[in-house]
Enzyme design. Structure first.
Site, short mmCIF file in Angstrom:
data_model
loop_
_atom_site.label_atom_id
_atom_site.label_comp_id
_atom_site.label_asym_id
_atom_site.label_seq_id
_atom_site.Cartn_x
_atom_site.Cartn_y
_atom_site.Cartn_z
N GLN A 78 53.74 -15.16 -37.82
CA GLN A 78 53.17 -16.02 -36.62
C GLN A 78 51.90 -16.81 -37.26
OE1 GLN A 78 53.33 -14.48 -32.91
NE2 GLN A 78 52.74 -16.54 -31.96
N PHE A 79 52.07 -17.85 -38.02
CA PHE A 79 50.91 -18.66 -38.52
C PHE A 79 49.96 -19.19 -37.34
CE2 PHE A 79 53.73 -22.15 -37.56
CZ PHE A 79 53.01 -23.26 -37.30
N THR A 80 50.70 -19.28 -36.11
CA THR A 80 50.04 -19.85 -34.95
C THR A 80 48.71 -18.98 -34.48
OG1 THR A 80 51.19 -18.86 -33.45
CG2 THR A 80 51.86 -21.12 -34.14
#
Length: 150
Positions: A78-80
């Site tokens: 989850q790069f966010t």
């Protein structure tokens, strides 16, 4: 690396209408990889997560680890989690690692977690549009950041 760890009764990841993976009781680990992260960050996080004592013992006290309860682990990239929201209202992903760094570290993290727990690790698919369904048990949610080891 940044993580959001949720104690779950069950969870699954669906991609394109197909279930990619599913687990019973254990942890869902949302994992964000920063551009300056290393395998040492992955090792530290795996050690902490695998040892977290947040499952209830016979007296209802959070005193047991994943291994103690035979729990499973699902890791979802989850790069966010690496969002920078300092300026304006549209997050920037400038701190997120590019794919050549993030993918190998994500895969290494999953391998280390499997080694630490002695069980296969369920995963999503790096870069895919995933639907993550989970039942947070408790709720118990813990955030960890290797740049802020509290």
């Amino acid at each position: 690396m940044r993580t959001v760890i949720q104690r779950v009764s069950r969870a699954k990841v669906t991609i394109g209408g197909q279930v990619k993976s599913a687990i019973g009781p254990g942890f869902v680990v949302l994992l964000g990889v920063a551009a300056d992260d290393t395998e040492d960050d992955a090792r530290w996080l795996v050690r902490k997560i695998a040892s977290l004592r947040v499952f209830d013992d016979a007296e209802g006290v959070m005193n047991l680890s994943l291994a103690d309860v035979g729990g499973e682990v699902m890791v979802v990239s989850q790069f966010t989690l690496m969002a920078s929201y300092k300026k304006g209202n549209r997050p920037s992903w400038i701190h997120a690692a590019p794919h050549p760094i993030a993918i190998p570290l994500y895969e290494r993290f999953c391998a280390l977690m499997a080694q630490a727990t002695g069980r296969p690790v369920a995963t999503g698919e790096f870069g895919a549009d995933m639907k993550v369904e989970l039942v947070n048990d408790g709720p118990v949610t813990i955030c960890m950041d290797t740049k802020n080891k509290e």
